[in-house]
Design an enzyme around this catalytic site. Sequence first.
Site, PDB file in Angstrom:
ATOM      1  N   LYS A   1     -10.512  -3.320  -4.383  1.00  0.00           N
ATOM      2  CA  LYS A   1     -11.223  -2.056  -4.614  1.00  0.00           C
ATOM      3  C   LYS A   1     -10.299  -1.018  -5.226  1.00  0.00           C
ATOM      4  CE  LYS A   1     -13.669  -2.802  -0.319  1.00  0.00           C
ATOM      5  NZ  LYS A   1     -13.683  -2.526   1.094  1.00  0.00           N
TER       6      LYS A   1
ATOM      7  N   LYS B   1       0.817  -1.217   0.000  1.00  0.00           N
ATOM      8  CA  LYS B   1       0.000   0.000   0.000  1.00  0.00           C
ATOM      9  C   LYS B   1       0.846   1.261   0.000  1.00  0.00           C
ATOM     10  CE  LYS B   1      -4.491  -1.388   1.697  1.00  0.00           C
ATOM     11  NZ  LYS B   1      -5.552  -1.163   2.666  1.00  0.00           N
TER      12      LYS B   1
ATOM     13  N   LYS C   1      -4.568  -9.779  -6.745  1.00  0.00           N
ATOM     14  CA  LYS C   1      -5.794  -9.948  -5.956  1.00  0.00           C
ATOM     15  C   LYS C   1      -6.908  -9.034  -6.489  1.00  0.00           C
ATOM     16  CE  LYS C   1      -5.998  -7.915  -1.968  1.00  0.00           C
ATOM     17  NZ  LYS C   1      -5.722  -7.414  -0.620  1.00  0.00           N
TER      18      LYS C   1
HETATM   19  P1  TYM Z   1     -10.921  -5.481   3.610  1.00  0.00           P
HETATM   20  O1  TYM Z   1     -11.898  -4.389   3.819  1.00  0.00           O
HETATM   21  O2  TYM Z   1      -9.816  -5.252   2.626  1.00  0.00           O
HETATM   22  O3  TYM Z   1     -11.668  -6.795   3.164  1.00  0.00           O
HETATM   23  C1  TYM Z   1     -12.756  -7.332   3.904  1.00  0.00           C
HETATM   24  C2  TYM Z   1     -12.704  -8.840   3.854  1.00  0.00           C
HETATM   25  O4  TYM Z   1     -12.722  -9.279   2.486  1.00  0.00           O
HETATM   26  C3  TYM Z   1     -11.628 -10.159   2.254  1.00  0.00           C
HETATM   27  N1  TYM Z   1     -11.143  -9.972   0.879  1.00  0.00           N
HETATM   28  C4  TYM Z   1     -10.942 -10.968   0.006  1.00  0.00           C
HETATM   29  N2  TYM Z   1     -11.121 -12.296   0.120  1.00  0.00           N
HETATM   30  C5  TYM Z   1     -10.832 -13.055  -0.975  1.00  0.00           C
HETATM   31  N3  TYM Z   1     -10.376 -12.529  -2.146  1.00  0.00           N
HETATM   32  C6  TYM Z   1     -10.170 -11.212  -2.296  1.00  0.00           C
HETATM   33  N4  TYM Z   1      -9.752 -10.710  -3.450  1.00  0.00           N
HETATM   34  C7  TYM Z   1     -10.460 -10.357  -1.177  1.00  0.00           C
HETATM   35  N5  TYM Z   1     -10.398  -9.006  -0.976  1.00  0.00           N
HETATM   36  C8  TYM Z   1     -10.809  -8.793   0.289  1.00  0.00           C
HETATM   37  C9  TYM Z   1     -10.571  -9.752   3.274  1.00  0.00           C
HETATM   38  O5  TYM Z   1      -9.666 -10.807   3.530  1.00  0.00           O
HETATM   39  C10 TYM Z   1     -11.419  -9.402   4.470  1.00  0.00           C
HETATM   40  O6  TYM Z   1     -11.730 -10.567   5.218  1.00  0.00           O
HETATM   41  N6  TYM Z   1      -7.868  -5.208   7.568  1.00  0.00           N
HETATM   42  C11 TYM Z   1      -9.141  -5.718   7.109  1.00  0.00           C
HETATM   43  C12 TYM Z   1     -10.317  -5.232   7.916  1.00  0.00           C
HETATM   44  C13 TYM Z   1     -10.204  -5.434   9.381  1.00  0.00           C
HETATM   45  C14 TYM Z   1     -10.317  -6.653  10.099  1.00  0.00           C
HETATM   46  C15 TYM Z   1     -10.166  -6.316  11.465  1.00  0.00           C
HETATM   47  C16 TYM Z   1     -10.546  -7.972   9.713  1.00  0.00           C
HETATM   48  C17 TYM Z   1      -9.973  -4.455  10.307  1.00  0.00           C
HETATM   49  N7  TYM Z   1      -9.966  -4.982  11.556  1.00  0.00           N
HETATM   50  C18 TYM Z   1     -10.210  -7.308  12.469  1.00  0.00           C
HETATM   51  C19 TYM Z   1     -10.601  -8.954  10.711  1.00  0.00           C
HETATM   52  C20 TYM Z   1     -10.434  -8.610  12.058  1.00  0.00           C
HETATM   53  C21 TYM Z   1      -9.355  -5.277   5.673  1.00  0.00           C
HETATM   54  O7  TYM Z   1      -8.782  -4.307   5.206  1.00  0.00           O
HETATM   55  O8  TYM Z   1     -10.302  -5.957   5.004  1.00  0.00           O
END
Ligand code: TYM
Length: 333
Positions: A197, A111, A194
């Site tokens: 967004k 990032k 991957k």
């Molecule tokens: P975020 O917002 O990027 O994504 C949310 C969830 O979607 C999953 N995900 C994917 N799974 C499979 N293939 C993909 N291409 C893909 N893109 C996204 C992510 O693995 C996630 O489960 N840091 C985290 C948010 C967060 C969090 C937490 C998660 C903040 N605090 C505590 C668990 C526990 C994030 O940016 O997810």
Amino acid sequence: MERIFSGIQPTGDLHLGNYLGALRNWVKLQSEYECLYCVVDLHAITVWQEPDELRANTREVTAGLIAAGLNPDTNIIFNQSQVPAHAQLAWIFNCVARLGWLNRMTQFKEKAGKNRENASVGLYAYPNLMAADILAYKATHVPVGEDQKQHLELSRDIAQKFNNDYKVDFFPQPEPLILGPATRVMSLRDGTAKMSKSDPSENSRINMTDGPDAIAKKIRRAKTDPDPLPETPKGLESRPEAANLVGIYAALAGKTPEEVCNEHAGAQFSAFKEALTEVAVEVLGPIGGEMTRLTADPAYLDKILAGGADQARAIADPILAEIYEIVGFLTPA
Ligand code: TYM
């Protein structure tokens, strides 16, 4: 007691990766555990967010969680900034985690890119806030996609170091739950990147609000190779785009990649893409429609988030009080 926590950022359109890697599993787990699902707006601002867009995206993601099938009456759904314990515990974890640990985080490197000096301090400390999210509730299980695995390992290290430093057995070791055949959904334009967004190409991802025409167009344009579908998933090795489409189909249709290869062995991708479009429209169509309906009622969504935050605070505040006691902070008697 077993308790689930997971989070999702309100930083733009929800896509198929979010759905298959996370939301769908959250829906399946909701009847088995006490669940907290959090729209992580504090994490979102680690990179610039226009305030009005952040508000709109927070509501839209909330609508997505409910439209995907989470019951707001039985799950705790809330936005992170309404529960101060997250930021309070994150500060303590900033003092527990080591620089060396954060330096190893691949998501920060991706990032921040080449312009590391200009990245926010928040982006660097992001995983500490994630650990605080989970551990403020002493959550035991964390359903996420594959990309969050490293952050989860860091949460476990932080929990353990806190317990060791303060000679307590206070935090559990949270277990990642990385479930299903689509734990890492890849871009439709590049099977080695991957689905995300932040990809500038709209054609790289299917959004949860895409209608049938947009879904059909994106799948038609998805990159593939000239070979037909193999008889077994072994024949997908070193064919990342083909493997991705088979994985997506399997996840959407509730099948294994073996079953999908078996059923479509020898088919050209042009025909397989039509079958994939059909199942994608069938699954995502109703969810997208419901999201649009719910997003039109911001007062309803705000009420869900406020109610969820009340419940979340009721769990986190007494845990934080114990943590303050352990750390040695004086608090009013
Ligand atoms: P975020 O917002 O990027 O994504 C949310 C969830 O979607 C999953 N995900 C994917 N799974 C499979 N293939 C993909 N291409 C893909 N893109 C996204 C992510 O693995 C996630 O489960 N840091 C985290 C948010 C967060 C969090 C937490 C998660 C903040 N605090 C505590 C668990 C526990 C994030 O940016 O997810």
